[in-house]
Motif scaffolding. Structure first.
Motif, mmCIF file in Angstrom:
data_model
loop_
_atom_site.group_PDB
_atom_site.id
_atom_site.type_symbol
_atom_site.label_atom_id
_atom_site.label_comp_id
_atom_site.label_asym_id
_atom_site.label_seq_id
_atom_site.Cartn_x
_atom_site.Cartn_y
_atom_site.Cartn_z
ATOM 1 N N ARG A 167 0.835 -1.205 0.000
ATOM 2 C CA ARG A 167 0.000 0.000 0.000
ATOM 3 C C ARG A 167 0.867 1.252 0.000
ATOM 4 O O ARG A 167 0.559 2.246 -0.671
ATOM 5 N N TYR A 170 1.872 2.306 -3.519
ATOM 6 C CA TYR A 170 0.827 3.050 -4.223
ATOM 7 C C TYR A 170 0.740 4.487 -3.711
ATOM 8 O O TYR A 170 0.592 5.433 -4.497
ATOM 9 N N GLU A 171 0.834 4.666 -2.415
ATOM 10 C CA GLU A 171 0.735 6.013 -1.850
ATOM 11 C C GLU A 171 1.904 6.889 -2.289
ATOM 12 O O GLU A 171 1.719 8.071 -2.623
ATOM 13 N N VAL A 178 -4.173 6.087 0.649
ATOM 14 C CA VAL A 178 -5.016 4.973 0.236
ATOM 15 C C VAL A 178 -5.672 4.367 1.471
ATOM 16 O O VAL A 178 -5.001 4.105 2.476
ATOM 17 N N PRO A 180 -6.752 1.825 3.971
ATOM 18 C CA PRO A 180 -6.184 0.491 4.220
ATOM 19 C C PRO A 180 -7.165 -0.657 4.001
ATOM 20 O O PRO A 180 -6.816 -1.663 3.370
ATOM 21 N N PHE A 183 -8.092 -1.062 0.326
ATOM 22 C CA PHE A 183 -6.941 -1.559 -0.418
ATOM 23 C C PHE A 183 -6.744 -3.048 -0.165
ATOM 24 O O PHE A 183 -6.511 -3.821 -1.095
ATOM 25 N N HIS A 184 -6.825 -3.461 1.085
ATOM 26 C CA HIS A 184 -6.650 -4.868 1.433
ATOM 27 C C HIS A 184 -7.673 -5.733 0.690
ATOM 28 O O HIS A 184 -7.333 -6.787 0.134
#
Length: 235
Positions: A167, A170-171, A178, A180, A183-184
């Motif tokens: 993650r 991506y950030e 993002v 969490p 995203f997970h």
């Protein structure tokens, strides 16, 4: 129309490398300080002329090794060709640019034609030599776009990694926060994007985090969309 015998064919061919990594939670690019004309003292992307016995990929791999000491275990792909007249004051020089990505690359050592080499946060590089600012901009946008539909984000991570590690990529690359949980759910919902190792990593606080490695997927479906697009992952 001029006859072919009256034309001049004196173009040279180079490769340039936009080498990206994440250091200190910032997206960094490897830049050299040019030690020779043209543009002495100016920052530039590493690269050089293609030798007579080299194909393009081999030339790019050689330049990568000379500038970073890394010859394998990283992602490298051809970006595009830059051949505008006047891009190099030495004459008509076309450059094939490459995007290279690896996790937490070491401090570089300057090559033979460079006075110094260092990692610079993207956005703080100033005006680069030649048209390297354009090349870097295209490389960063390529990386940002490919995070949406390919497993490129895993190239920034050392295996095994946690979902929080992924993650963070991506950030950093997208420059957004993002969510969490969202995203997970999305990452684990993409078939064979990441694969659990069955191991866990102890954290300073909270429960140990599950560890993963890259799966075999070449494309992500559904894609991980950037903010401002449908089905975005950022809050």
């Amino acid at each position: 129309m001029r006859e072919p015998s009256s034309l001049r064919y004196n173009a040279s061919l180079t490769v340039d490398l936009a080498i990206l990594t994440i250091r200190g939670e910032r997206l960094n690019v490897l830049l050299i300080e040019r030690g020779k004309p043209p543009f002495p003292g100016r920052l530039a992307l590493p690269g050089g002329f293609v030798l007579d016995d080299e194909d393009l990929d081999r030339a790019a791999a050689r330049e990568l090794w000379e500038e970073t000491g890394i010859g394998e275990g990283l992602h490298m792909e051809q970006l595009r060709t830059y051949a505008a007249p006047g891009r190099d004051p030495r004459g008509r020089v076309a450059s094939v640019a490459y995007l290279a990505i690896a996790p937490d690359l070491p401090v570089p050592v300057a090559g033979t034609d460079a006075a110094a080499a260092r990692w610079v946060p993207v956005g703080e590089e100033g005006e680069l030599a030649f048209d390297h600012g354009d090349i870097l901009g295209d490389a960063v946008e390529r990386a940002r776009a490919k995070l949406e539909y390919s497993p490129l984000a895993t190239a920034f991570c050392r295996e095994p990694f946690t979902i929080a590690d992924l993650r963070s990529v991506y950030e950093v690359v997208w420059g957004v926060r993002v969510d969490p949980r969202n995203f997970h759910r999305k990452v684990t919902g993409v078939d064979d994007f990441i694969v659990a190792t069955g191991e866990r990593r102890s954290l300073p606080t909270g429960r140990p985090a599950a560890l993963y490695r890259r799966g075999r997927a070449e494309l992500l479906y559904p894609p991980m969309m950037r903010p401002g697009r449908p089905d975005e992952v950022a809050s």
